[in-house]
Design a protein around this motif. Structure first.
Motif, PDB file in Angstrom:
ATOM      1  N   ASP A 262      -0.765  10.920  -8.870  1.00  0.00           N
ATOM      2  CA  ASP A 262      -1.155  12.133  -8.152  1.00  0.00           C
ATOM      3  C   ASP A 262       0.102  12.825  -7.631  1.00  0.00           C
ATOM      4  N   THR A 263       0.425  13.960  -8.204  1.00  0.00           N
ATOM      5  CA  THR A 263       1.665  14.658  -7.812  1.00  0.00           C
ATOM      6  C   THR A 263       1.612  15.158  -6.377  1.00  0.00           C
ATOM      7  N   ASP A 264       0.398  15.381  -5.856  1.00  0.00           N
ATOM      8  CA  ASP A 264       0.295  15.865  -4.479  1.00  0.00           C
ATOM      9  C   ASP A 264       0.619  14.763  -3.476  1.00  0.00           C
ATOM     10  N   ARG A 265       0.399  13.511  -3.872  1.00  0.00           N
ATOM     11  CA  ARG A 265       0.643  12.396  -2.952  1.00  0.00           C
ATOM     12  C   ARG A 265       1.947  11.674  -3.249  1.00  0.00           C
ATOM     13  N   LYS A 266       2.442  11.775  -4.450  1.00  0.00           N
ATOM     14  CA  LYS A 266       3.593  10.982  -4.858  1.00  0.00           C
ATOM     15  C   LYS A 266       4.851  11.432  -4.115  1.00  0.00           C
ATOM     16  N   GLU A 267       5.543  10.475  -3.542  1.00  0.00           N
ATOM     17  CA  GLU A 267       6.774  10.740  -2.807  1.00  0.00           C
ATOM     18  C   GLU A 267       7.744   9.583  -3.006  1.00  0.00           C
ATOM     19  N   LYS A 268       8.991   9.832  -2.726  1.00  0.00           N
ATOM     20  CA  LYS A 268       9.997   8.770  -2.695  1.00  0.00           C
ATOM     21  C   LYS A 268      10.162   8.333  -1.240  1.00  0.00           C
ATOM     22  N   PHE A 269       9.798   7.072  -0.990  1.00  0.00           N
ATOM     23  CA  PHE A 269       9.782   6.560   0.373  1.00  0.00           C
ATOM     24  C   PHE A 269      11.032   5.733   0.658  1.00  0.00           C
ATOM     25  N   PHE A 270      11.446   5.796   1.907  1.00  0.00           N
ATOM     26  CA  PHE A 270      12.446   4.865   2.431  1.00  0.00           C
ATOM     27  C   PHE A 270      11.806   4.189   3.636  1.00  0.00           C
ATOM     28  N   CYS A 271      11.538   2.884   3.537  1.00  0.00           N
ATOM     29  CA  CYS A 271      10.843   2.147   4.597  1.00  0.00           C
ATOM     30  C   CYS A 271      11.810   1.189   5.276  1.00  0.00           C
ATOM     31  N   TYR A 272      11.797   1.203   6.591  1.00  0.00           N
ATOM     32  CA  TYR A 272      12.699   0.326   7.341  1.00  0.00           C
ATOM     33  C   TYR A 272      11.956  -0.258   8.542  1.00  0.00           C
ATOM     34  N   ALA A 273      11.952  -1.600   8.622  1.00  0.00           N
ATOM     35  CA  ALA A 273      11.324  -2.300   9.745  1.00  0.00           C
ATOM     36  C   ALA A 273      12.370  -3.186  10.404  1.00  0.00           C
ATOM     37  N   PRO A 274      12.974  -2.743  11.491  1.00  0.00           N
ATOM     38  CA  PRO A 274      14.021  -3.535  12.147  1.00  0.00           C
ATOM     39  C   PRO A 274      13.430  -4.650  12.999  1.00  0.00           C
ATOM     40  N   ARG A 275      14.287  -5.576  13.390  1.00  0.00           N
ATOM     41  CA  ARG A 275      13.876  -6.629  14.323  1.00  0.00           C
ATOM     42  C   ARG A 275      14.021  -6.113  15.743  1.00  0.00           C
ATOM     43  N   THR A 276      12.996  -6.291  16.538  1.00  0.00           N
ATOM     44  CA  THR A 276      13.040  -5.892  17.939  1.00  0.00           C
ATOM     45  C   THR A 276      13.761  -6.965  18.758  1.00  0.00           C
ATOM     46  N   PRO A 277      14.712  -6.567  19.614  1.00  0.00           N
ATOM     47  CA  PRO A 277      15.438  -7.563  20.408  1.00  0.00           C
ATOM     48  C   PRO A 277      14.504  -8.489  21.178  1.00  0.00           C
ATOM     49  N   GLY A 278      14.782  -9.784  21.080  1.00  0.00           N
ATOM     50  CA  GLY A 278      13.987 -10.782  21.777  1.00  0.00           C
ATOM     51  C   GLY A 278      12.982 -11.494  20.905  1.00  0.00           C
ATOM     52  N   TRP A 279      12.588 -10.876  19.786  1.00  0.00           N
ATOM     53  CA  TRP A 279      11.521 -11.440  18.965  1.00  0.00           C
ATOM     54  C   TRP A 279      12.057 -11.980  17.646  1.00  0.00           C
ATOM     55  N   GLY A 280      11.322 -12.913  17.092  1.00  0.00           N
ATOM     56  CA  GLY A 280      11.717 -13.528  15.835  1.00  0.00           C
ATOM     57  C   GLY A 280      12.758 -14.615  15.990  1.00  0.00           C
ATOM     58  N   ARG A 281      13.018 -15.031  17.211  1.00  0.00           N
ATOM     59  CA  ARG A 281      13.993 -16.089  17.454  1.00  0.00           C
ATOM     60  C   ARG A 281      13.309 -17.443  17.550  1.00  0.00           C
ATOM     61  N   THR A 282      14.098 -18.501  17.435  1.00  0.00           N
ATOM     62  CA  THR A 282      13.526 -19.841  17.505  1.00  0.00           C
ATOM     63  C   THR A 282      13.249 -20.282  18.934  1.00  0.00           C
TER      64      THR A 282
ATOM     65  N   TYR B 145       0.826  -1.199   0.000  1.00  0.00           N
ATOM     66  CA  TYR B 145       0.000   0.000   0.000  1.00  0.00           C
ATOM     67  C   TYR B 145       0.868   1.260   0.000  1.00  0.00           C
ATOM     68  N   ILE B 146       1.999   1.198   0.665  1.00  0.00           N
ATOM     69  CA  ILE B 146       2.938   2.332   0.639  1.00  0.00           C
ATOM     70  C   ILE B 146       3.541   2.470  -0.750  1.00  0.00           C
ATOM     71  N   LYS B 147       3.894   1.349  -1.335  1.00  0.00           N
ATOM     72  CA  LYS B 147       4.472   1.355  -2.676  1.00  0.00           C
ATOM     73  C   LYS B 147       3.490   1.900  -3.700  1.00  0.00           C
ATOM     74  N   ALA B 148       2.202   1.584  -3.534  1.00  0.00           N
ATOM     75  CA  ALA B 148       1.194   2.080  -4.469  1.00  0.00           C
ATOM     76  C   ALA B 148       1.116   3.595  -4.441  1.00  0.00           C
ATOM     77  N   THR B 149       1.282   4.184  -3.284  1.00  0.00           N
ATOM     78  CA  THR B 149       1.278   5.646  -3.186  1.00  0.00           C
ATOM     79  C   THR B 149       2.475   6.232  -3.909  1.00  0.00           C
ATOM     80  N   GLU B 150       3.619   5.567  -3.807  1.00  0.00           N
ATOM     81  CA  GLU B 150       4.831   6.056  -4.467  1.00  0.00           C
ATOM     82  C   GLU B 150       4.692   6.006  -5.989  1.00  0.00           C
ATOM     83  N   ASP B 151       3.956   5.021  -6.485  1.00  0.00           N
ATOM     84  CA  ASP B 151       3.821   4.842  -7.932  1.00  0.00           C
ATOM     85  C   ASP B 151       2.615   5.545  -8.524  1.00  0.00           C
ATOM     86  N   CYS B 152       1.801   6.210  -7.703  1.00  0.00           N
ATOM     87  CA  CYS B 152       0.587   6.831  -8.215  1.00  0.00           C
ATOM     88  C   CYS B 152       0.916   8.052  -9.067  1.00  0.00           C
TER      89      CYS B 152
END
Length: 433
Positions: free
Chosen positions: A198-218, A189-196
């Protein structure tokens, strides 16, 4: 008072020779006025001549008396030994469950259902590789940006010195137990906004989702020792990277991630905070447990004896989403490390400064049962929001706590809150006192 004795009829019993014979026993009564005697050998109840059943009158009191005498005769040292042994056994059992492979991750093949065979095979390779005790398919950080545009932009050193390569940086902070894969359904959905167009909404995004310590481990070995300070430290490090590359920054934080985002905003300027199912206050039914775990003595003892607890269901839902499909395909934990719960509630009490933010958006499902009510949280956080800050609070219909696991309407609501040029100020907080 005098002790009076009266006989009762007993059931036939067998003697040592195997023959049945009748037994005649006596019960002591202190209420002498209830009986009368005709001679020394016969004691007759005045009220009635009913017989008392041997099972209730003789056997049960006798057993209770013997057990009571046995318990009181035990030495205190034995009591201590039994308690210590029970505590050690409970601890060993919990440690065993904490270090075993968490069954949550066995369902992750469903996350890749319908994708290419190569992708599924690659996932299985990650799933079987336990060298680092982390499942890469869901736990590796998510980084989304247009590489070609960024490279072309930064190659011009003159322009790069004046402006950063991305218009809008988005930092995603997951909630309690969430891996970076939690945001996968939102990123298109974020990517769709970047590719739209509409010049008022169009932006170049940098998205980053880090791993929170403790989670995602086995396993939970890291989560059993993690501190809320590590969550904040890693969040600030991620924020430093995103802000270095982007002209303006939005932090999108889910559940407990909202606490980390607020701690970041106490020290760093943020353009917008978007909270989904914010966890500034626990659910009403969890507040008694919070008081117990935050008690230094009780909390320490419980964490030692029971490091891992079963996840509490919400109205029978294994994860707090209305979307039933997410129950089979989503990523969520079935057990929780008690230390991490304690750290989460400690972080709720650590916020103390005004947030350096321009706009704040609260989004919460109307069936959210995992955290405190929406408007109660807005009122609670008003002391951290400076005068003039735009605040918008909205309930998402037909949705529960994990909004990214709900339908398209919930994902569109989050994307709109992120990409909108400005936030509609649904409410303006009163002047500072």
């Amino acid at each position: 008072q005098t002790l009076t004795y009266f006989p009762i009829n007993c059931r036939s019993i067998r003697n040592s020779g195997g023959r049945e014979e009748s037994s005649r026993r006596f019960i002591v009564s202190r209420r002498s006025s209830a009986f009368t005697t005709d001679n020394a050998s016969n004691i007759i109840p005045v009220a009635s001549q009913r017989h008392i059943d041997i099972d209730r009158a003789c056997i049960i009191p006798s057993i209770i008396t013997k057990c009571g005498n046995s318990i009181t005769s035990i030495r205190p040292e034995i009591y201590v030994c039994v308690v210590v042994l029970g505590a050690v056994l409970a601890r060993l059992r919990s440690l065993r469950s904490a270090n075993r492979k968490d069954g949550t991750f066995q369902r992750l093949n469903a996350l890749f259902a319908g994708q290419t065979a190569a992708t599924t095979a690659e996932f299985k390779k990650f799933n079987d590789d336990d060298k680092w005790s982390v499942y890469s398919a869901v736990s590796h950080p998510r980084v989304v940006y247009n590489y070609d545009e960024a490279r072309a932009f930064t190659s011009n050193t003159t322009e790069g010195a004046e402006k950063k390569p991305f218009d809008h940086g988005i930092l995603f902070l997951g909630g309690f137990g969430d891996a970076p894969a939690y945001w996968d359904r939102l990123l298109p959905y974020i990517k769709a906004t970047e590719d739209c167009n509409d010049t008022d909404r169009k932006e170049k995004f940098f998205c980053y989702a880090p791993r929170t310590p403790g989670w995602g481990r086995t396993d939970f070995r890291e989560a059993r020792k993690v501190s809320y300070k590590e969550w904040v430290l890693h969040g600030r490090e991620a924020m430093a990277m995103v802000s270095a590359l982007s002209s303006r920054v939005t932090i999108v934080a889910h559940s407990t991630g909202a606490l980390v985002a607020a701690a970041i905003a106490e020290e760093v300027n943020v353009n917008r905070l978007v909270f989904t199912g914010s966890n500034f206050l626990p659910a009403t039914r969890d507040r008694g447990m919070k008081k117990l775990l935050l008690n230094p003595l009780a909390g320490g003892v419980l964490t030692f004896l029971k490091p891992i607890i079963k996840k509490r269901t919400r109205n029978g839902r294994p994860t707090d989403t209305v979307n039933v499909y997410h129950h089979q395909t989503g990523f969520f934990l079935k057990d929780f490390p008690l230390n991490a719960i304690r750290q989460m509630w400690k972080l709720q009490e650590c916020l103390s400064k005004k947030w350096r933010v321009e706009e704040v958006v609260f989004l919460m499902g109307d069936e959210d049962l995992s955290v405190g009510p929406l408007m109660e949280q807005v009122e609670h956080t008003s002391k951290f929001i400076a005068r003039g800050t735009k605040v918008h609070a909205e309930k998402v219909k037909n949705a529960a706590h994990n909004l990214c696991g709900e339908g398209d309407h919930a994902l569109e609501a989050i994307a709109t809150a992120i990409t909108a040029k400005t936030v509609h100020a649904q409410m303006l907080l009163p002047l500072d006192k």
